[in-house]
Design an enzyme around this catalytic site. Structure first.
Site, PDB file in Angstrom:
ATOM      1  CB  SER A 190      78.609  16.176  77.778  1.00 35.60           C
ATOM      2  OG  SER A 190      78.730  17.719  77.731  1.00 35.60           O
ATOM      3  CE1 TYR A 203      83.423  15.194  75.307  1.00 36.02           C
ATOM      4  CE2 TYR A 203      82.089  17.227  75.622  1.00 36.02           C
ATOM      5  CZ  TYR A 203      82.848  15.902  76.140  1.00 36.02           C
ATOM      6  OH  TYR A 203      82.276  15.812  77.368  1.00 36.02           O
TER       7      TYR A 203
END
Length: 297
Positions: A190, A203
């Site tokens: 990501s 995350y």
């Protein structure tokens, strides 16, 4: 010429732009309840036969990026095993129908990959159902929002690492005996792994770990002729958003990108196709950023 994914368009207006309607869901989320509906390529992805006869296992394949990759792979000529949570069965069956409509094999594999035994069984069942394995896409994950270190809980971090990091090792160890030279492993990192948001620290740590695991494992496995690479999405309109992001951020989701909008799952699929195909034979240990123009460094 008919309007296809290859027809030139203005990318800034090709898909919906914010503001989006307020919406919240319980995790893991359901794409069928999202407004606007995400484009996974159901009617827009056009294959050109780039993965003829390949056999792929995709985790998180019921919705979001995993669903788009599964549809793309089938239309490129691959058979696909779908890994997903048991509560996502209905969406997974939709994807399986789309795969079979292309004349390809679809294998449905429910189970929680936070359990090592499940990872081992998913690989074994994929190999049996497909008759082998050429491509492993490790995509499933979770994305909790924690605004302050004062709200940090060890249980949340444990969950993120078990969902996002541990399966990298478990799935790859189980799959590697079945992967022959020419096989590919593709991870999903990501932009958060490179440019983290303060409320996504847990995350972001996991996604940075995925990018580094990709580099390390690529160097291990290339000796066997197996390429490992990854994709780093920017903001993409998937069920993770209404399931884990508060409404005030949902309404403007994607507006911070130079393109001014969120990406659609189908826009990520070509990167996964490229990395799985022989076209990328000299690409090893890389993570391709697909971010709508947002820099990753």
């Amino acid at each position: 010429m008919s309007d296809t994914m290859y027809t030139p368009k203005d990318p800034t207006t090709q898909y919906p732009r914010p503001p989006f309607p307020p919406q919240q869901q319980d995790g893991p989320g359901d794409s069928r309840k999202m407004d606007p509906a995400p484009d996974h390529g159901e009617t827009t992805y056009v294959g050109t036969g780039r993965l003829p006869g390949r056999k792929a296992l995709i985790t998180g394949a019921d919705s979001g990026i995993g669903r788009a990759v599964a549809i793309a792979y089938a239309r490129e000529g691959a058979d696909v095993a779908l890994s997903y949570l048991a509560e996502e069965q209905a969406e997974a069956e939709e994807v399986a129908e789309l795969i079979r409509a292309e004349g390809r094999t679809a294998v449905l594999l429910p189970g929680d990959l936070q359990d090592e035994a499940v990872d081992q069984q998913v690989v074994a069942d994929a190999v049996e159902g497909l008759g082998g394995l050429d491509i492993l896409v490790i995509n499933a994950g979770t994305m909790p929002t924690v605004d302050s270190i004062d709200d940090f809980e060890t249980e949340t971090l444990d969950h993120v690492l078990k969902a996002n990091i541990y399966p990298l090792f478990w799935l790859t160890k189980a799959a590697s005996p079945h992967l022959k030279p020419g096989a590919s492993i593709i991870t999903t990192s990501s932009i958060q792994g490179f440019v983290p948001s303060p409320s996504l620290a847990e995350y972001a740590v996991s996604k940075a770990g995925i990018a580094n695991w990709t580099r390390a494992m690529a160097q291990q496995l290339i000796e066997r002729g197996i390429r490992v690479n990854g994709v780093a999405p920017g903001p993409v309109w998937t069920p993770l958003q209404p399931a884990f992001v508060p409404n005030e951020k949902i309404e403007e989701f994607g507006s911070e990108t130079p393109m001014g909008r969120a990406g659609q799952p189908v826009e990520l699929a070509p990167a996964f196709v490229f990395l799985a195909s022989q076209e990328s034979s000299y690409v090893v240990g890389e993570t391709i950023a697909v971010t709508g123009g947002s820099p990753t460094h």
